[in-house]
Design an enzyme around this catalytic site. Structure first.
Site, PDB file in Angstrom:
ATOM      1  N   ARG A 131      -1.344 -11.644  -2.479  1.00  0.00           N
ATOM      2  CA  ARG A 131      -0.155 -11.791  -1.652  1.00  0.00           C
ATOM      3  C   ARG A 131       0.796 -10.644  -1.959  1.00  0.00           C
ATOM      4  O   ARG A 131       0.996 -10.265  -3.119  1.00  0.00           O
ATOM      5  CB  ARG A 131       0.552 -13.124  -1.933  1.00  0.00           C
ATOM      6  CG  ARG A 131       1.692 -13.337  -0.928  1.00  0.00           C
ATOM      7  CD  ARG A 131       2.513 -14.582  -1.191  1.00  0.00           C
ATOM      8  NE  ARG A 131       3.629 -14.596  -0.253  1.00  0.00           N
ATOM      9  CZ  ARG A 131       4.763 -15.220  -0.446  1.00  0.00           C
ATOM     10  NH1 ARG A 131       4.962 -15.907  -1.566  1.00  0.00           N
ATOM     11  NH2 ARG A 131       5.721 -15.168   0.461  1.00  0.00           N
ATOM     12  N   HIS A 132       1.376 -10.081  -0.915  1.00  0.00           N
ATOM     13  CA  HIS A 132       2.297  -8.947  -1.076  1.00  0.00           C
ATOM     14  C   HIS A 132       3.444  -9.286  -2.020  1.00  0.00           C
ATOM     15  O   HIS A 132       3.771 -10.457  -2.271  1.00  0.00           O
ATOM     16  CB  HIS A 132       2.854  -8.532   0.282  1.00  0.00           C
ATOM     17  CG  HIS A 132       3.675  -9.614   0.938  1.00  0.00           C
ATOM     18  ND1 HIS A 132       4.977  -9.900   0.576  1.00  0.00           N
ATOM     19  CD2 HIS A 132       3.364 -10.494   1.914  1.00  0.00           C
ATOM     20  CE1 HIS A 132       5.437 -10.889   1.299  1.00  0.00           C
ATOM     21  NE2 HIS A 132       4.473 -11.279   2.128  1.00  0.00           N
TER      22      HIS A 132
ATOM     23  N   ASN B 296      11.999 -12.884   1.582  1.00  0.00           N
ATOM     24  CA  ASN B 296      11.440 -13.881   0.676  1.00  0.00           C
ATOM     25  C   ASN B 296      12.543 -14.460  -0.209  1.00  0.00           C
ATOM     26  O   ASN B 296      12.639 -15.678  -0.401  1.00  0.00           O
ATOM     27  CB  ASN B 296      10.377 -13.270  -0.231  1.00  0.00           C
ATOM     28  CG  ASN B 296       9.074 -12.958   0.469  1.00  0.00           C
ATOM     29  OD1 ASN B 296       8.391 -12.010   0.091  1.00  0.00           O
ATOM     30  ND2 ASN B 296       8.687 -13.726   1.470  1.00  0.00           N
TER      31      ASN B 296
ATOM     32  N   GLN C  36       9.138 -14.770   7.712  1.00  0.00           N
ATOM     33  CA  GLN C  36       8.870 -13.389   8.120  1.00  0.00           C
ATOM     34  C   GLN C  36       7.849 -13.305   9.253  1.00  0.00           C
ATOM     35  O   GLN C  36       8.105 -12.697  10.281  1.00  0.00           O
ATOM     36  CB  GLN C  36       8.392 -12.575   6.912  1.00  0.00           C
ATOM     37  CG  GLN C  36       9.478 -12.417   5.881  1.00  0.00           C
ATOM     38  CD  GLN C  36       9.030 -11.663   4.646  1.00  0.00           C
ATOM     39  OE1 GLN C  36       9.583 -10.625   4.326  1.00  0.00           O
ATOM     40  NE2 GLN C  36       8.053 -12.187   3.947  1.00  0.00           N
TER      41      GLN C  36
ATOM     42  N   ARG D 262       5.127  -4.640   4.101  1.00  0.00           N
ATOM     43  CA  ARG D 262       5.184  -5.283   2.792  1.00  0.00           C
ATOM     44  C   ARG D 262       3.796  -5.409   2.168  1.00  0.00           C
ATOM     45  O   ARG D 262       3.644  -5.269   0.952  1.00  0.00           O
ATOM     46  CB  ARG D 262       5.870  -6.645   2.893  1.00  0.00           C
ATOM     47  CG  ARG D 262       5.238  -7.634   3.871  1.00  0.00           C
ATOM     48  CD  ARG D 262       6.169  -8.826   4.100  1.00  0.00           C
ATOM     49  NE  ARG D 262       5.618  -9.868   4.958  1.00  0.00           N
ATOM     50  CZ  ARG D 262       5.747  -9.898   6.273  1.00  0.00           C
ATOM     51  NH1 ARG D 262       6.380  -8.915   6.905  1.00  0.00           N
ATOM     52  NH2 ARG D 262       5.260 -10.911   6.972  1.00  0.00           N
TER      53      ARG D 262
ATOM     54  N   GLU E 185       0.133 -11.242   8.863  1.00  0.00           N
ATOM     55  CA  GLU E 185       0.625 -12.598   8.633  1.00  0.00           C
ATOM     56  C   GLU E 185       0.589 -13.447   9.904  1.00  0.00           C
ATOM     57  O   GLU E 185       0.583 -12.931  11.027  1.00  0.00           O
ATOM     58  CB  GLU E 185       2.063 -12.527   8.092  1.00  0.00           C
ATOM     59  CG  GLU E 185       2.752 -13.862   7.820  1.00  0.00           C
ATOM     60  CD  GLU E 185       2.032 -14.733   6.791  1.00  0.00           C
ATOM     61  OE1 GLU E 185       0.844 -15.054   7.005  1.00  0.00           O
ATOM     62  OE2 GLU E 185       2.672 -15.111   5.793  1.00  0.00           O
TER      63      GLU E 185
ATOM     64  N   HIS F 203      -1.046 -11.864   3.084  1.00  0.00           N
ATOM     65  CA  HIS F 203       0.166 -12.679   3.178  1.00  0.00           C
ATOM     66  C   HIS F 203      -0.090 -14.129   2.762  1.00  0.00           C
ATOM     67  O   HIS F 203      -1.225 -14.608   2.755  1.00  0.00           O
ATOM     68  CB  HIS F 203       0.688 -12.649   4.611  1.00  0.00           C
ATOM     69  CG  HIS F 203       0.921 -11.268   5.119  1.00  0.00           C
ATOM     70  ND1 HIS F 203       2.141 -10.625   5.025  1.00  0.00           N
ATOM     71  CD2 HIS F 203       0.086 -10.386   5.733  1.00  0.00           C
ATOM     72  CE1 HIS F 203       2.041  -9.411   5.546  1.00  0.00           C
ATOM     73  NE2 HIS F 203       0.801  -9.247   5.980  1.00  0.00           N
TER      74      HIS F 203
END
Length: 213
Positions: free
Chosen positions: A8-9, A15, A21, A58, A83, A141
């Site tokens: 995951r970024h 966040n 997002q 991201r 995502e 994501h």
């Protein structure tokens, strides 16, 4: 058998503010860049051949930071690893979602989990084909990882309620064309517990355990 690490970024300012997002392109913040570097350092303990990434900045930057730590080429961007789309809920906090879209209300433009999996699973299988004898790292994501984890779990989704933290690593194997979960929050040791503060579900009000749509 091919090993895939889904990462995951790192953290973004949205966040931190608990804003949804989705397809909105929000960059990493400084903590997010450190989390990506930590993930890269952990993955350096394994043999990795290639890094691929979602094109959203991201995840793309997370993948680039990891690739640099591993001494690999910059990641190819794969559109289908982006995502989940949340339509008109993007940019909203949890309280704003509850106010604008009360329970049972359909969010216009929101991508279903079925639609998400229909694009993500083939993209992961294709990414696995680039392994060249080593593992494949996929910078992606939270909702993507959660959907894949739930899909490959048998009758009951695995690790419900367990955080998918920014910078966390989740390992899968591709066996005979199908994905299997190897280790949730693998992290290649326990250091990935340092990678973030909040569970993905805490940051994203539309990704609670009850959401199966």
């Amino acid at each position: 058998m091919t090993l895939l690490y889904l990462v995951r970024h790192g953290e973004t300012d949205w966040n931190r503010a608990r804003r949804i997002q989705g397809a909105t392109d929000i960059p990493l913040n400084d903590l997010g860049r450190r989390q990506a570097a930590e993930a890269g350092d952990l993955l350096a303990r394994r043999t990795v051949s290639v890094v691929v990434a979602s094109p959203l900045s991201r995840a793309a930057e997370t993948g680039a930071i990891i690739a640099a730590r591993l001494g690999l080429a910059a990641p190819e961007h794969v559109a289908d690893l982006a995502e989940r789309r949340y339509g008109e809920a993007e940019g909203l906090t949890g309280s704003e979602v509850e106010e604008r879209f009360p329970a049972g209300t359909r969010v216009p433009g929101r991508e279903s989990r079925r639609e998400l999996l229909a694009r993500v699973l083939p993209a992961l299988v294709e990414a696995a084909g680039r392994s060249q004898g080593g593992a494949v790292v996929v910078a992606t994501h939270g909702a993507v990882i959660r959907a894949v984890v739930n899909h490959v779990s048998s009758d009951e989704p695995a690790d419900l309620g367990v955080p998918i933290r920014n910078g966390s690593i989740h390992s899968f194997v591709l066996v005979e064309g199908g994905l299997q979960l190897r280790t949730f929050d693998d992290p290649v040791e326990e250091e990935s517990e340092r990678a973030g503060r909040y569970a993905f579900e805490y940051q994203n009000a539309l990704e609670g355990p009850a959401d199966e749509a």
